[in-house]
Motif scaffolding. Structure first.
Motif, PDB file in Angstrom:
ATOM      1  N   ALA A  90       0.581  -1.179  -0.061  1.00  0.00           N
ATOM      2  CA  ALA A  90       0.161  -0.234  -0.250  1.00  0.00           C
ATOM      3  C   ALA A  90       0.655   1.483   0.182  1.00  0.00           C
ATOM      4  O   ALA A  90       0.161   2.268  -0.155  1.00  0.00           O
ATOM      5  CB  ALA A  90      -0.927  -0.115   1.102  1.00  0.00           C
ATOM      6  N   SER A  91       1.933   1.441   0.323  1.00  0.00           N
ATOM      7  CA  SER A  91       2.898   2.097   0.647  1.00  0.00           C
ATOM      8  C   SER A  91       3.300   2.739  -0.964  1.00  0.00           C
ATOM      9  O   SER A  91       3.342   1.930  -1.734  1.00  0.00           O
ATOM     10  CB  SER A  91       4.174   1.757   1.070  1.00  0.00           C
ATOM     11  N   SER A  92       3.549   3.917  -1.030  1.00  0.00           N
ATOM     12  CA  SER A  92       3.842   4.680  -2.736  1.00  0.00           C
ATOM     13  C   SER A  92       5.244   5.641  -1.608  1.00  0.00           C
ATOM     14  O   SER A  92       6.235   5.850  -2.911  1.00  0.00           O
ATOM     15  CB  SER A  92       3.154   5.850  -2.711  1.00  0.00           C
ATOM     16  N   SER A  93       6.014   5.262  -1.081  1.00  0.00           N
ATOM     17  CA  SER A  93       7.156   6.291  -0.485  1.00  0.00           C
ATOM     18  C   SER A  93       8.491   5.157  -0.670  1.00  0.00           C
ATOM     19  O   SER A  93       8.414   4.464  -0.077  1.00  0.00           O
ATOM     20  CB  SER A  93       6.674   6.512   0.856  1.00  0.00           C
ATOM     21  N   VAL A  94       9.255   5.779  -1.229  1.00  0.00           N
ATOM     22  CA  VAL A  94      10.001   4.887  -1.478  1.00  0.00           C
ATOM     23  C   VAL A  94      11.330   4.329  -0.618  1.00  0.00           C
ATOM     24  O   VAL A  94      11.418   3.348  -0.165  1.00  0.00           O
ATOM     25  CB  VAL A  94      11.587   5.746  -2.558  1.00  0.00           C
ATOM     26  N   LYS A  95      11.118   6.018   0.534  1.00  0.00           N
ATOM     27  CA  LYS A  95      12.616   5.146   1.933  1.00  0.00           C
ATOM     28  C   LYS A  95      11.136   4.685   2.801  1.00  0.00           C
ATOM     29  O   LYS A  95      12.131   3.711   3.153  1.00  0.00           O
ATOM     30  CB  LYS A  95      11.526   6.614   2.974  1.00  0.00           C
ATOM     31  N   ASP A  96      10.065   4.728   2.587  1.00  0.00           N
ATOM     32  CA  ASP A  96       9.272   3.691   3.135  1.00  0.00           C
ATOM     33  C   ASP A  96       9.214   2.157   2.649  1.00  0.00           C
ATOM     34  O   ASP A  96       9.715   1.447   4.157  1.00  0.00           O
ATOM     35  CB  ASP A  96       7.341   3.545   3.566  1.00  0.00           C
TER      36      ASP A  96
END
Length: 246
Positions: A90-96
């Motif tokens: 569900a994440s779109s954050s590269v860092k996450d």
């Protein structure tokens, strides 16, 4: 006044001594029955077998508790993997995403280690269950042997009790025919010296197995037939008969 009793009355003391000797022998046999030793040995072995069985059961219980802990840890890690996988998807954050992928990698390593431990504990439990079953069967078989040995002991003791009761009844019958003063002397000498009456046969005292000396024989010869005299060696009442060789 010296104690006197008819020769035939004194002869009854030999029957009494025979019965008392028999009663002593029966009591000794009861104490030293091989069945008694067998039961004692089996009881000692039973304690050892029971202790070994208890120890094995304890190890099995410990292993099951350990397995429960490992399974709980596996469940926790699996839930975290499932949660992080959902978050990753569900994440779109590269860092996450990078952080979740790193954590998932660590969790999968942790899960693999836990599953390896889980498998080892399960294998140990399987071996311990087999050992516990064997120990329980050994204990049950030993209990059956002990029960059989105890039954044999009870049977042997019952036989001896019957012999003792029969001999005691015969003794009571004989004792009833003996004057109280003579019986009291017999009991006193037997209690003190082990024999209450001794047959003088061919100048040998049966209680001591010793041949009377010349001076002792002279004293015995001078005694009246109804005099109650004591054996100089055994201190038992010396019973004289036609076999005495006087």
């Amino acid at each position: 006044m010296a104690l006197k009793a008819a020769p035939e009355t004194q002869a009854l003391l030999l029957d009494l001594q025979r019965l008392d000797t028999l009663l002593t022998q029966i009591a000794h046999r009861a104490r030293t029955l091989p069945e008694r030793a067998a039961v004692a040995a089996l009881k000692e072995d039973a304690e050892r077998i029971k202790a070994a069985s208890t120890e094995t059961s304890g190890h099995l219980e410990d292993a099951r508790i350990e397995l429960g802990r490992v399974e709980s840890d596996v469940a926790v890690v699996e839930k975290r993997i499932a949660r992080d996988t959902e978050r990753l998807q569900a994440s779109s954050s590269v860092k996450d995403i990078q952080g979740l992928e790193h954590e998932l990698e660590s969790l999968r390593v942790r899960l693999a280690n836990l599953e390896e431990i889980e498998l080892a504990v399960m294998e140990r439990i399987e071996l311990l269950e087999a050992a516990a079953t064997g120990a329980r069967e050994t204990l049950e078989a030993h209990a059956a042997r002990l029960e059989a040995a105890q039954h044999e002991l009870e049977t042997a003791l019952a036989t001896l009790v019957a012999e003792r009761d029969h001999a005691a009844a015969d003794r009571a019958t004989v004792a009833a025919r003996i004057p109280a003063d003579l019986l009291a002397l017999y009991d006193t000498q037997r209690e003190r010296y082990g024999y209450g009456a001794s047959l003088l046969r061919a100048r040998v005292s049966s209680a001591s197995g010793v041949t009377l000396t010349g001076s002792d024989l002279d004293q015995v010869r001078r005694a009246a037939p109804d005099d109650v005299i004591l054996c100089p060696d055994s201190s038992a009442i010396l019973v004289r008969t036609a076999e005495s060789g006087l």
